[in-house]
Design a protein around this motif. Structure first.
Motif, PDB file in Angstrom:
ATOM      1  N   THR A  98      -1.220   3.630  -4.904  1.00 31.57           N
ATOM      2  CA  THR A  98      -1.976   2.319  -5.068  1.00 31.57           C
ATOM      3  C   THR A  98      -3.382   2.777  -5.575  1.00 31.57           C
ATOM      4  O   THR A  98      -3.908   2.173  -6.363  1.00 31.57           O
ATOM      5  CB  THR A  98      -1.992   1.731  -3.533  1.00 31.57           C
ATOM      6  OG1 THR A  98      -1.052   1.351  -2.830  1.00 31.57           O
ATOM      7  CG2 THR A  98      -3.013   0.600  -3.540  1.00 31.57           C
ATOM      8  N   GLU A  99      -3.956   4.061  -5.303  1.00 29.77           N
ATOM      9  CA  GLU A  99      -5.209   4.463  -5.692  1.00 29.77           C
ATOM     10  C   GLU A  99      -4.984   4.605  -7.204  1.00 29.77           C
ATOM     11  O   GLU A  99      -5.843   4.391  -7.949  1.00 29.77           O
ATOM     12  CB  GLU A  99      -5.773   5.873  -4.922  1.00 29.77           C
ATOM     13  CG  GLU A  99      -6.993   6.118  -5.348  1.00 29.77           C
ATOM     14  CD  GLU A  99      -7.537   7.208  -4.442  1.00 29.77           C
ATOM     15  OE1 GLU A  99      -8.447   8.036  -4.946  1.00 29.77           O
ATOM     16  OE2 GLU A  99      -7.064   7.333  -3.437  1.00 29.77           O
ATOM     17  N   LYS A 114      -7.108   2.555 -10.190  1.00 27.96           N
ATOM     18  CA  LYS A 114      -8.131   3.039 -11.272  1.00 27.96           C
ATOM     19  C   LYS A 114      -7.704   2.418 -12.681  1.00 27.96           C
ATOM     20  O   LYS A 114      -8.415   2.345 -13.307  1.00 27.96           O
ATOM     21  CB  LYS A 114      -7.856   4.711 -11.158  1.00 27.96           C
ATOM     22  CG  LYS A 114      -8.507   5.264 -10.163  1.00 27.96           C
ATOM     23  CD  LYS A 114      -8.445   6.612  -9.884  1.00 27.96           C
ATOM     24  CE  LYS A 114      -9.183   7.574  -8.741  1.00 27.96           C
ATOM     25  NZ  LYS A 114      -8.915   8.686  -8.877  1.00 27.96           N
ATOM     26  N   GLU A 136     -12.095  -0.931  -0.230  1.00 23.23           N
ATOM     27  CA  GLU A 136     -11.773   0.418  -0.387  1.00 23.23           C
ATOM     28  C   GLU A 136     -11.436   0.854  -1.686  1.00 23.23           C
ATOM     29  O   GLU A 136     -10.546   0.020  -2.358  1.00 23.23           O
ATOM     30  CB  GLU A 136     -10.807   0.823   0.718  1.00 23.23           C
ATOM     31  CG  GLU A 136     -10.658   2.367   0.666  1.00 23.23           C
ATOM     32  CD  GLU A 136      -9.669   2.559   1.631  1.00 23.23           C
ATOM     33  OE1 GLU A 136      -8.621   3.226   1.404  1.00 23.23           O
ATOM     34  OE2 GLU A 136      -9.605   2.043   2.950  1.00 23.23           O
ATOM     35  N   ASN A 137     -11.978   1.867  -2.334  1.00 23.18           N
ATOM     36  CA  ASN A 137     -11.781   2.264  -3.781  1.00 23.18           C
ATOM     37  C   ASN A 137     -12.163   0.958  -4.831  1.00 23.18           C
ATOM     38  O   ASN A 137     -11.288   0.877  -5.687  1.00 23.18           O
ATOM     39  CB  ASN A 137     -10.324   2.905  -3.851  1.00 23.18           C
ATOM     40  CG  ASN A 137      -9.935   3.880  -2.912  1.00 23.18           C
ATOM     41  OD1 ASN A 137     -10.903   4.736  -2.882  1.00 23.18           O
ATOM     42  ND2 ASN A 137      -8.936   4.128  -2.396  1.00 23.18           N
ATOM     43  N   LYS A 146       0.607  -1.240   0.093  1.00 28.34           N
ATOM     44  CA  LYS A 146       0.013   0.106  -0.011  1.00 28.34           C
ATOM     45  C   LYS A 146       0.824   1.346  -0.156  1.00 28.34           C
ATOM     46  O   LYS A 146       1.630   1.485   0.896  1.00 28.34           O
ATOM     47  CB  LYS A 146      -0.883  -0.021   1.197  1.00 28.34           C
ATOM     48  CG  LYS A 146      -1.779   1.107   1.195  1.00 28.34           C
ATOM     49  CD  LYS A 146      -2.644   0.837   2.550  1.00 28.34           C
ATOM     50  CE  LYS A 146      -3.656   1.937   2.640  1.00 28.34           C
ATOM     51  NZ  LYS A 146      -4.877   1.891   3.875  1.00 28.34           N
TER      52      LYS A 146
END
Length: 80
Positions: free
Chosen positions: A14-15, A19, A45-46, A10
């Motif tokens: 990561t985000e 995506k 999450e996400n 993480k």
């Protein structure tokens, strides 16, 4: 066939990686969070499942196809 993408660790990227990998809707996204404890439930999450390495192993074993992803930062080379 179950297709799993595993993001190793993480990080601040990561985000972004989640995506990019969500563009293929047949994927299951797992973030292997090394700080996540085995005793706690995985967290969604996400659009990704955050879990410990041991918990991620369970999903990896039943997957038909597994891809591992890691973001690495390389320092630019300085010419002196």
């Amino acid at each position: 066939m179950l297709k799993v993408n595993v993001i190793l660790g993480k990080t601040s990227f990561t985000e972004y990686m989640i995506k990019k990998l969500q563009e293929d809707y047949e994927n299951i996204l797992i973030v292997m969070d090394y700080n996540h404890l085995d005793e706690t439930e995985p967290i969604i999450e996400n659009g990704a499942l955050y879990c410990s390495p041991n918990q991620a192993k369970t999903y990896i074993e039943i997957a038909g196809e597994v891809s591992f992803h890691r973001y690495g930062y390389v320092k630019p080379r300085l010419n002196n």
